[in-house]
Design a protein around this motif. Structure first.
Motif, PDB file in Angstrom:
ATOM      1  N   ALA A 319       0.813  -1.216   0.000  1.00 18.32           N
ATOM      2  CA  ALA A 319       0.000   0.000   0.000  1.00 18.32           C
ATOM      3  C   ALA A 319       0.845   1.264   0.000  1.00 18.32           C
ATOM      4  O   ALA A 319       0.597   2.185  -0.784  1.00 18.32           O
ATOM      5  CB  ALA A 319      -0.939  -0.007   1.204  1.00 18.32           C
ATOM      6  N   THR A 320       1.860   1.312   0.885  1.00 15.12           N
ATOM      7  CA  THR A 320       2.571   2.588   1.052  1.00 15.12           C
ATOM      8  C   THR A 320       4.080   2.490   1.111  1.00 15.12           C
ATOM      9  O   THR A 320       4.762   3.478   0.869  1.00 15.12           O
ATOM     10  CB  THR A 320       2.095   3.292   2.344  1.00 15.12           C
ATOM     11  N   SER A 321       4.642   1.341   1.455  1.00 14.70           N
ATOM     12  CA  SER A 321       6.095   1.290   1.657  1.00 14.70           C
ATOM     13  C   SER A 321       6.681   0.007   1.082  1.00 14.70           C
ATOM     14  O   SER A 321       5.975  -0.984   0.873  1.00 14.70           O
ATOM     15  CB  SER A 321       6.441   1.393   3.149  1.00 14.70           C
ATOM     16  N   LEU A 322       7.982   0.047   0.846  1.00  8.56           N
ATOM     17  CA  LEU A 322       8.703  -1.083   0.283  1.00  8.56           C
ATOM     18  C   LEU A 322       8.558  -2.317   1.170  1.00  8.56           C
ATOM     19  O   LEU A 322       8.669  -2.238   2.389  1.00  8.56           O
ATOM     20  CB  LEU A 322      10.174  -0.710   0.143  1.00  8.56           C
ATOM     21  N   LEU A 323       8.299  -3.457   0.552  1.00 12.68           N
ATOM     22  CA  LEU A 323       8.221  -4.732   1.264  1.00 12.68           C
ATOM     23  C   LEU A 323       9.341  -5.624   0.730  1.00 12.68           C
ATOM     24  O   LEU A 323       9.408  -5.918  -0.462  1.00 12.68           O
ATOM     25  CB  LEU A 323       6.866  -5.394   1.036  1.00 12.68           C
ATOM     26  N   THR A 324      10.244  -6.037   1.623  1.00 15.72           N
ATOM     27  CA  THR A 324      11.391  -6.848   1.239  1.00 15.72           C
ATOM     28  C   THR A 324      11.294  -8.227   1.876  1.00 15.72           C
ATOM     29  O   THR A 324      11.060  -8.346   3.073  1.00 15.72           O
ATOM     30  CB  THR A 324      12.707  -6.184   1.683  1.00 15.72           C
ATOM     31  N   ASN A 325      11.465  -9.262   1.066  1.00 15.06           N
ATOM     32  CA  ASN A 325      11.505 -10.641   1.543  1.00 15.06           C
ATOM     33  C   ASN A 325      12.847 -11.244   1.173  1.00 15.06           C
ATOM     34  O   ASN A 325      13.309 -11.101   0.042  1.00 15.06           O
ATOM     35  CB  ASN A 325      10.391 -11.473   0.915  1.00 15.06           C
ATOM     36  N   SER A 326      13.483 -11.917   2.116  1.00 14.05           N
ATOM     37  CA  SER A 326      14.748 -12.598   1.864  1.00 14.05           C
ATOM     38  C   SER A 326      14.615 -14.059   2.246  1.00 14.05           C
ATOM     39  O   SER A 326      14.114 -14.384   3.327  1.00 14.05           O
ATOM     40  CB  SER A 326      15.886 -11.958   2.674  1.00 14.05           C
ATOM     41  N   PHE A 327      15.064 -14.935   1.343  1.00 13.84           N
ATOM     42  CA  PHE A 327      14.975 -16.372   1.569  1.00 13.84           C
ATOM     43  C   PHE A 327      16.380 -16.961   1.503  1.00 13.84           C
ATOM     44  O   PHE A 327      17.039 -16.907   0.449  1.00 13.84           O
ATOM     45  CB  PHE A 327      14.080 -17.022   0.512  1.00 13.84           C
ATOM     46  N   ALA A 328      16.857 -17.485   2.639  1.00 16.14           N
ATOM     47  CA  ALA A 328      18.180 -18.103   2.649  1.00 16.14           C
ATOM     48  C   ALA A 328      18.216 -19.222   1.626  1.00 16.14           C
ATOM     49  O   ALA A 328      17.357 -20.104   1.627  1.00 16.14           O
ATOM     50  CB  ALA A 328      18.488 -18.638   4.046  1.00 16.14           C
ATOM     51  N   ALA A 329      19.210 -19.192   0.737  1.00 19.78           N
ATOM     52  CA  ALA A 329      19.237 -20.138  -0.380  1.00 19.78           C
ATOM     53  C   ALA A 329      20.678 -20.455  -0.747  1.00 19.78           C
ATOM     54  O   ALA A 329      21.154 -20.089  -1.831  1.00 19.78           O
ATOM     55  CB  ALA A 329      18.483 -19.567  -1.583  1.00 19.78           C
ATOM     56  N   ASP A 330      21.388 -21.145   0.151  1.00 23.29           N
ATOM     57  CA  ASP A 330      22.747 -21.555  -0.164  1.00 23.29           C
ATOM     58  C   ASP A 330      22.745 -22.475  -1.375  1.00 23.29           C
ATOM     59  O   ASP A 330      21.945 -23.419  -1.460  1.00 23.29           O
ATOM     60  CB  ASP A 330      23.369 -22.282   1.028  1.00 23.29           C
TER      61      ASP A 330
END
Length: 535
Positions: A319-330
């Motif tokens: 809606a209003t702000s950046l959404l960051t998702n990080s998935f550990a993936a060695d």
């Protein structure tokens, strides 16, 4: 923040009004020119090693920005620039009737730098000179006389017989910074790729490398592949790239890359992808929606881990702000932005044809080591903005003087394309019964599900992260599709006094769900972020 990701795409696939709006939104500076790789004195055939040496030389010297194009070109507005047409009879290699042809983009407007182009023929390199005689200025007659004979090119596109044997269609474009994109048979342009992302979503701001020089290998008659070498440059680094393009029902690009840093960077984004998601079936009703059921180039991120797990994260438009998702993936085994919804009925757009937009799957060649896959979702109010970014980021960033190598295969395809090979998520729907709860309906499909006889042959496993509680869930066979439907409801936990007054101050709530079966196999893992008061 959203301005970082607005770039000049390839407008032939858009209606004219959309092209104008999209150009007006672009804020990136495309700087594409520079020194050539040193000529070989030993008489050996030109190879990727020459591009590597050019990148090493660049990285060992201070960064020097290339010169701008002629002043009359810098003053062009969009309407004037688009009136300059490339003469198709001037397509490179057309007269030789080779399996591939090249056409060029005129510099000007936001394309205020040119790339240096070379052709490799029999191992020998010769400059590919782009002149104004290759363009039609009949609608901008005053401009032609102000330009020198050699004007250079902002980028190039590649044509081949991908849809029919009697016509060479455009299937790949290299244009703007390090952006490029492609289509497979029957597709239209959608998401894009980049050579590299640097310091994305970091302070003091993202750095945009660019391909400043290309070497294109002349194909033989009947050849089904095209090889393109590229020299990457930016304030912090230089890089050598090789692309082997194989167009078809699934267009494949094999990429070899070597990176050389001038200065340390905070985050390197390997094989970055850029796409658009305005809304989909998972979106709550909002003012961004119009009469079309869905608007997106991609509807989610798929990741394949070295453990064998497959993860699906539906795209969202915060809606209003950046959404960051990080998935550990060695040693990640694959990732990509997919457009799984290929049904016209779910878009109803006869111009944009979103159901024909490609998915792009990245398969590392070799181990990439410890790292993560990042997904950035940027608020956007219009479909002209690219607001979805995904890439792999290594845990250990290289130091100046230590090269990094990342090789991978890019598959421009029509989803699902057996990604994953088993049971997958095909739809995510959501509603908000009240301000303190959310309801989700997740549909799974796969041949395994069609063979199941009873509802309890598949068990749903749902987990809810901090900030919410699982209130109820149900899993049953969908009698219409033959797949399985999972429905569940979560209740949002009470926050602080401030969070009760301003629910947007609450952090994202992570959800995960998958199906497991009697034979101990499982579906892909569905994941989602709920931001109270926002999405």
């Amino acid at each position: 923040m959203t301005n970082t990701y607005r770039f000049l795409p390839f407008f032939r696939s858009l209606p004219r009004t959309a092209r104008i709006r999209k150009l007006a939104a672009v804020l990136l500076v495309f700087v594409l020119a520079g020194p050539a790789a040193p000529a070989r004195a030993d008489g050996k055939a030109f190879s990727f090693q020459d591009v590597e040496q050019a990148a090493k030389n660049l990285a060992a010297a201070p960064f020097v920005p290339p010169p701008a194009v002629a002043e009359p070109l810098q003053k062009l507005d969009y309407d004037t620039w688009r009136k300059i047409r490339f003469k198709t009879d001037q397509a490179y290699w057309r007269k030789a009737k080779l399996p591939f042809e090249l056409q060029f983009f005129h510099p000007g407007f936001l394309y205020d730098r040119t790339v240096k182009l070379n052709v490799i023929d029999g191992g020998k390199v010769a400059p590919l000179v782009v002149t104004k005689d290759m363009f039609d200025y009949s609608q901008v007659k005053d401009l032609e006389g102000q330009l020198p004979p050699e004007i250079g090119a902002a980028g190039f596109r590649v044509h081949t017989a991908i849809n029919t044997s009697s016509y060479l269609d455009e299937f790949a474009v290299f244009l703007g910074a390090s952006y490029f994109r492609a289509v497979a048979k029957g597709q239209v342009y959608g998401l894009s790729a980049r050579g590299l992302a640097v310091n994305t979503a970091q302070q003091p701001g993202e750095e945009f490398p660019w391909f400043r020089e290309f070497w294109i290998e002349k194909p033989a008659k009947g050849q089904k592949t095209l090889t393109v070498y590229a020299l990457l440059d930016s304030q912090s680094l230089a890089g050598a790239y090789a692309f082997t393009l194989v167009p078809g029902g699934e267009t494949v690009m094999d990429v070899t890359s070597r990176l050389y840093l001038r200065t340390p960077v905070t985050t390197l984004g390997i094989a970055p992808l850029t796409s658009m998601f305005l809304y989909g079936e998972n979106s709550l009703p909002n003012a961004r929606m119009d009469w079309r059921p869905e608007i997106h180039d991609s509807d989610g991120l798929l990741v394949r881990f070295q453990t064998g797990e497959w993860l699906w994260r539906p795209a969202q438009n915060p809606a209003t702000s950046l959404l960051t998702n990080s998935f550990a993936a060695d040693n990640v085994r694959g990732f990509g932005l997919l457009n799984r919804d290929t049904d016209f009925a779910n878009y109803q757009d006869t111009e944009a044809r979103y159901e024909k937009r490609p998915s792009l799957w990245i398969e590392p060649r070799g181990d990439w080591g410890p790292g993560r896959v990042d997904l950035l979702l940027i608020p956007s109010d219009q479909e002209i903005h690219d607001n979805v970014v995904a890439f792999f980021s290594p845990n250990e960033q290289a130091k100046p003087g230590t090269p990094m190598a990342f090789d991978y295969r890019m598959r421009w395809l029509t989803a699902p394309a057996d990604l994953p090979p088993g049971v997958m998520t095909v739809a995510t729907r959501s509603s908000q019964p009240d301000k303190n709860s959310r309801l989700f309906v997740v549909d799974f499909m796969g041949e395994k599900l069609k063979a199941l006889k009873k509802d309890d042959d598949a068990e749903a496993v749902v987990s809810v992260g901090e900030g919410a509680t699982l209130l109820e869930q149900q899993c049953f066979k969908n009698p219409v599709t033959g797949g399985y439907r999972l429905t569940f409801k979560i209740g949002l936990d009470g926050g602080s006094t401030l969070q009760d007054i301003l629910p947007e101050k609450r952090g994202p709530i992570e959800l995960r769900a998958f199906l497991k079966f009697a034979d101990k196999s499982v579906s892909e893992t569905w994941t989602y972020s709920v931001v109270p008061g926002k999405s």
